[in-house]
Design a protein around this motif. Structure first.
Motif, PDB file in Angstrom:
ATOM      1  N   ILE A  90       0.831  -1.199   0.000  1.00 25.10           N
ATOM      2  CA  ILE A  90       0.000   0.000   0.000  1.00 25.10           C
ATOM      3  C   ILE A  90       0.870   1.256   0.000  1.00 25.10           C
ATOM      4  O   ILE A  90       1.795   1.379   0.798  1.00 25.10           O
ATOM      5  N   MET A  91       0.568   2.171  -0.886  1.00 23.10           N
ATOM      6  CA  MET A  91       1.271   3.447  -0.923  1.00 23.10           C
ATOM      7  C   MET A  91       0.888   4.257   0.313  1.00 23.10           C
ATOM      8  O   MET A  91      -0.230   4.206   0.781  1.00 23.10           O
ATOM      9  N   GLY A  92       1.816   5.002   0.834  1.00 22.54           N
ATOM     10  CA  GLY A  92       1.521   5.848   1.988  1.00 22.54           C
ATOM     11  C   GLY A  92       2.101   5.271   3.262  1.00 22.54           C
ATOM     12  O   GLY A  92       3.295   5.413   3.514  1.00 22.54           O
ATOM     13  N   PRO A  93       1.293   4.564   4.071  1.00 22.95           N
ATOM     14  CA  PRO A  93      -0.171   4.476   4.067  1.00 22.95           C
ATOM     15  C   PRO A  93      -0.784   5.633   4.858  1.00 22.95           C
ATOM     16  O   PRO A  93      -0.069   6.474   5.408  1.00 22.95           O
ATOM     17  N   LEU A  94      -2.118   5.650   4.930  1.00 23.26           N
ATOM     18  CA  LEU A  94      -2.812   6.673   5.699  1.00 23.26           C
ATOM     19  C   LEU A  94      -2.946   6.282   7.168  1.00 23.26           C
ATOM     20  O   LEU A  94      -3.011   7.149   8.037  1.00 23.26           O
ATOM     21  N   SER A  95      -3.012   4.998   7.460  1.00 20.90           N
ATOM     22  CA  SER A  95      -3.169   4.512   8.830  1.00 20.90           C
ATOM     23  C   SER A  95      -1.880   4.708   9.613  1.00 20.90           C
ATOM     24  O   SER A  95      -0.786   4.438   9.101  1.00 20.90           O
ATOM     25  N   THR A  96      -2.008   5.163  10.848  1.00 21.00           N
ATOM     26  CA  THR A  96      -0.834   5.404  11.679  1.00 21.00           C
ATOM     27  C   THR A  96      -1.037   4.841  13.082  1.00 21.00           C
ATOM     28  O   THR A  96      -2.162   4.580  13.509  1.00 21.00           O
TER      29      THR A  96
ATOM     30  N   PHE B  79      -4.625  -0.919   8.234  1.00 19.52           N
ATOM     31  CA  PHE B  79      -5.975  -0.830   7.666  1.00 19.52           C
ATOM     32  C   PHE B  79      -6.963  -0.111   8.584  1.00 19.52           C
ATOM     33  O   PHE B  79      -8.179  -0.273   8.455  1.00 19.52           O
ATOM     34  N   LYS B  80      -6.454   0.690   9.495  1.00 22.77           N
ATOM     35  CA  LYS B  80      -7.351   1.494  10.320  1.00 22.77           C
ATOM     36  C   LYS B  80      -8.147   2.452   9.443  1.00 22.77           C
ATOM     37  O   LYS B  80      -9.339   2.700   9.686  1.00 22.77           O
ATOM     38  N   GLU B  81      -7.496   2.990   8.418  1.00 24.86           N
ATOM     39  CA  GLU B  81      -8.175   3.882   7.474  1.00 24.86           C
ATOM     40  C   GLU B  81      -8.761   3.057   6.330  1.00 24.86           C
ATOM     41  O   GLU B  81      -8.043   2.268   5.690  1.00 24.86           O
ATOM     42  N   PRO B  82     -10.063   3.211   6.046  1.00 26.75           N
ATOM     43  CA  PRO B  82     -10.714   2.391   5.004  1.00 26.75           C
ATOM     44  C   PRO B  82     -10.051   2.482   3.642  1.00 26.75           C
ATOM     45  O   PRO B  82     -10.052   1.514   2.880  1.00 26.75           O
ATOM     46  N   GLU B  83      -9.463   3.638   3.316  1.00 29.00           N
ATOM     47  CA  GLU B  83      -8.837   3.793   1.999  1.00 29.00           C
ATOM     48  C   GLU B  83      -7.665   2.837   1.821  1.00 29.00           C
ATOM     49  O   GLU B  83      -7.437   2.318   0.721  1.00 29.00           O
ATOM     50  N   ASP B  84      -6.923   2.581   2.897  1.00 28.08           N
ATOM     51  CA  ASP B  84      -5.823   1.626   2.815  1.00 28.08           C
ATOM     52  C   ASP B  84      -6.349   0.234   2.479  1.00 28.08           C
ATOM     53  O   ASP B  84      -5.748  -0.502   1.675  1.00 28.08           O
ATOM     54  N   LEU B  85      -7.468  -0.156   3.089  1.00 26.40           N
ATOM     55  CA  LEU B  85      -8.042  -1.475   2.838  1.00 26.40           C
ATOM     56  C   LEU B  85      -8.517  -1.591   1.399  1.00 26.40           C
ATOM     57  O   LEU B  85      -8.314  -2.621   0.747  1.00 26.40           O
ATOM     58  N   GLN B  86      -9.127  -0.543   0.870  1.00 24.80           N
ATOM     59  CA  GLN B  86      -9.600  -0.595  -0.514  1.00 24.80           C
ATOM     60  C   GLN B  86      -8.437  -0.653  -1.497  1.00 24.80           C
ATOM     61  O   GLN B  86      -8.528  -1.309  -2.544  1.00 24.80           O
ATOM     62  N   ARG B  87      -7.342   0.007  -1.175  1.00 24.94           N
ATOM     63  CA  ARG B  87      -6.155  -0.100  -2.028  1.00 24.94           C
ATOM     64  C   ARG B  87      -5.627  -1.526  -2.040  1.00 24.94           C
ATOM     65  O   ARG B  87      -5.173  -2.033  -3.061  1.00 24.94           O
TER      66      ARG B  87
ATOM     67  N   LEU C 101     -12.068 -10.377  -0.198  1.00 20.71           N
ATOM     68  CA  LEU C 101     -10.727  -9.813  -0.300  1.00 20.71           C
ATOM     69  C   LEU C 101     -10.451  -8.840   0.844  1.00 20.71           C
ATOM     70  O   LEU C 101      -9.295  -8.693   1.264  1.00 20.71           O
ATOM     71  N   GLU C 102     -11.479  -8.176   1.359  1.00 21.52           N
ATOM     72  CA  GLU C 102     -11.271  -7.319   2.523  1.00 21.52           C
ATOM     73  C   GLU C 102     -10.766  -8.145   3.700  1.00 21.52           C
ATOM     74  O   GLU C 102      -9.804  -7.755   4.374  1.00 21.52           O
ATOM     75  N   GLN C 103     -11.407  -9.298   3.943  1.00 14.04           N
ATOM     76  CA  GLN C 103     -10.983 -10.138   5.048  1.00 14.04           C
ATOM     77  C   GLN C 103      -9.628 -10.771   4.770  1.00 14.04           C
ATOM     78  O   GLN C 103      -8.803 -10.928   5.677  1.00 14.04           O
ATOM     79  N   PHE C 104      -9.384 -11.120   3.511  1.00 12.19           N
ATOM     80  CA  PHE C 104      -8.084 -11.681   3.131  1.00 12.19           C
ATOM     81  C   PHE C 104      -6.969 -10.685   3.444  1.00 12.19           C
ATOM     82  O   PHE C 104      -5.924 -11.051   4.003  1.00 12.19           O
ATOM     83  N   CYS C 105      -7.170  -9.419   3.099  1.00 13.15           N
ATOM     84  CA  CYS C 105      -6.161  -8.395   3.369  1.00 13.15           C
ATOM     85  C   CYS C 105      -5.875  -8.297   4.862  1.00 13.15           C
ATOM     86  O   CYS C 105      -4.715  -8.227   5.285  1.00 13.15           O
ATOM     87  N   LYS C 106      -6.918  -8.308   5.662  1.00 13.36           N
ATOM     88  CA  LYS C 106      -6.749  -8.193   7.110  1.00 13.36           C
ATOM     89  C   LYS C 106      -6.066  -9.426   7.693  1.00 13.36           C
ATOM     90  O   LYS C 106      -5.182  -9.310   8.555  1.00 13.36           O
ATOM     91  N   ASP C 107      -6.462 -10.604   7.223  1.00 11.71           N
ATOM     92  CA  ASP C 107      -5.947 -11.844   7.807  1.00 11.71           C
ATOM     93  C   ASP C 107      -4.504 -12.125   7.417  1.00 11.71           C
ATOM     94  O   ASP C 107      -3.770 -12.788   8.160  1.00 11.71           O
TER      95      ASP C 107
END
Length: 572
Positions: A403-409, A430-438, A490-496
């Protein structure tokens, strides 16, 4: 102003001879010694804490005209094949011994990470990708574009190479183009949208060139490098109640546990520069009394400056990967190709046994249990039947997205006052939703690459992408629980399956802890120059920019000092 660089302007033959000559002599630096040889007290114009990706080029530059002490808590990279040879890349990350150049830490998010403990820093441990920051990044930070270019080129003459493009990496490249990550930009150090071949710090023979090699630029009469020198705190003095604290020395211990002190020579322009990395720099500031008052007082640390932003805004670029087993042999390769998307994810790949053996080691540890700093529970992995064996004949590779950035800190806190121990670090992936969508869009792009015609010879046609996702869930690089729907969502896959790509940054950011000249706010004679000052990670891999920053700030400090001297002479 052009920030790019596609090919060196120097003849290739001359560059190769230059770098071979430098590398042959790099392991015999006369100014590198073990800290046990240091005197009890010493004096220098500049004291640099951390001989890593920024510290080495900074020390080399400042030594041209001044006396410099460079303190590195780890050992030498030279003579260690796990550092110098591409084929053994993963061994350092798997090594958990006290002498390892890689110090593992577990974030409070449950993600296994590592920090460097060796001269050359992260450039001794990483996958070698070399790429510059974008022109937009340079402008937004406020750097001098011309000096940035010169500083990149100074680094590249020593450590950057064009990688050999073999079959698997070529298939990833062509698959990215089929997936719509266009245009094709060829081989370049530039950061630009589309697909490109980036640089590498591994030469054509698979030998790694690190930031430690940049010490060949140093004036040997102006530099002293001490290995196995762990700095416990920075010393401050204050002449009056209203005066600002002034950094004037450091306390460090050697491998035998003996304490030493190093002080700045008398002179208003002499400084201490902290280059201990995104974990080490905020940790050292707090150990020295610069940080949030309540937190420091809870550990009985005398407060020098109440600076609540030290250790805040910690970020780590989340990485997620899919392993693709291959019906045909693949080369051993690290990161060479990158797809830079417009939606904020970078797609890269690595093949062969390197990443797999690292995963296998982590899997072994998790199978037999590992303590979680997050919950205190023991996590075990039982169902490992689908894991491919990690060996030199490993067939397949990983395609990953970052993920570019990211926005979550997140944030960093001390656990105790021992500088050898890891602090507590939380990244809040992935605290910030935009990071998860990326991440979701990145995984979707990886699926397109895997399904592309260009990549077809390197995948089993009967294995669906959903099955590949399910297989990825069995490569645990974190201690997070896995969910049954992770291969379908894929949202859950990213988190897991979130992992690190070792690009964490923050904790001493510009505008919060340091000013635009990297001077620590609230004190004098102290700067921080490393990735802890970044608001966002530059480029697709930050190492080129961190090395550049060391050189860049060395030149800036010299210029600032010269201009001050000229002003004094004019007034007198």
């Amino acid at each position: 102003m052009a920030f790019g660089h596609r090919r060196s302007l120097l003849p290739v033959f001359f560059l190769c001879c230059l770098r071979i000559c430098y590398t042959e002599h790099a392991s015999t630096y006369t100014f590198v010694k073990h800290a046990v040889q240091a005197p009890p007290v010493s004096y220098y114009d500049y004291i640099i804490v951390g001989g890593g990706t920024a510290g080495c080029p900074l020390a080399a530059t400042l030594s041209e005209k001044h006396s410099v002490l460079l303190l590195e808590r780890g050992g030498s990279p030279y003579g260690n094949r796990n550092i110098t040879e591409l084929a053994y890349f993963s061994q350092n990350l798997a090594d958990t011994s006290p002498a390892s150049p890689s110090q593992r830490f577990l974030s409070e998010d449950g993600v296994i990470n590592a920090r460097a403990r060796v001269l050359g820093g992260g450039s001794c441990l990483n996958a070698g990708f070399y790429t510059r920051a974008s022109p937009e990044y340079v402008r937004d930070v406020g750097w001098d574009g011309a000096l940035v270019n010169q500083s990149y080129q100074w680094v590249e003459k020593m450590v950057a190479f064009e990688p050999p493009m073999l079959q698997w990496q070529s298939a990833v490249r062509d698959g990215l183009l089929e997936a719509g990550i266009t245009p094709y930009n060829g081989f370049t150090y530039d950061h630009m949208y589309g697909t490109k071949i980036g640089g590498t710090i591994f030469d054509r023979d698979g030998h790694r060139h690190t930031a430690a090699d940049l010490l060949q630029y140093a004036n040997p009469d102006g530099l002293m490098v001490l290995l196995h020198a762990t700095v416990g705190r920075i010393l401050f003095r204050q002449t009056g109640g209203a005066a600002r604290p002034v950094a004037h020395g450091v306390v460090f211990h050697d491998a035998a546990g003996v304490r030493h002190r190093a002080y700045l020579n008398n002179g208003a322009k002499n400084e201490i520069v902290v280059c201990a990395g995104a974990v080490g720099s905020p940790q050292l500031l707090m150990l020295s009394g610069v940080g949030p008052r309540d937190h420091l007082e809870s550990l009985a640390i005398d407060v020098v400056v109440d600076q609540p932003m030290v250790g805040q805004s910690m970020s780590d670029n989340p990485m997620n990967a899919i392993f693709v087993p291959s019906p045909t042999p693949v080369e051993v390769s690290l990161i060479q190709v990158v797809g830079i998307t417009r939606f904020g994810s970078f797609i890269e790949g690595a093949s062969g046994s390197n990443f797999a053996s690292h995963y296998s080691q982590i899997t072994h540890e998790l199978r037999f249990g590992m303590f979680s700093a997050q919950t205190g529970q023991i996590f075990t992995i039982n169902d490992m039947n689908d894991l491919p064996a990690a060996s030199s004949s490993m067939r397949g590779g990983f395609i990953l997205e970052k993920i570019m950035g990211p926005l979550s800190t997140g944030h960093l806190d001390l656990k105790n006052k021992n500088p050898d121990d890891n602090p507590s670090v939380t990244f809040n992936y992935f605290k910030e939703p935009e990071d998860l969508q990326r991440c979701v869009k990145g995984i979707e792009t990886i699926e397109k690459v895997i399904q592309s015609k260009a990549f077809s010879r390197f995948r089993f046609q009967y294995i669906s992408t959903e099955e590949l996702l399910r297989m990825a869930l069995n490569f645990p690089m974190n201690l997070l629980p896995k969910h049954d729907n992770a291969s379908k969502s894929l949202e859950q896959f990213c988190k897991d399956t979130v992992m690190t790509i070792w690009h964490y940054h923050g904790g001493c950011q510009v505008g919060q802890v340091v000013d635009k000249d990297y001077k620590v706010v609230g004190v004098d004679a102290l700067r921080v120059v490393d990735g802890s000052t970044f608001n966002f990670s530059p480029g697709t891999n930050p190492q080129a920019t961190v090395m550049m920053l060391g050189r860049y700030m060395g030149i800036k400090i010299q210029t600032e000092r010269r201009e001050t001297d000229d002003e004094v002479r004019r007034k007198s």
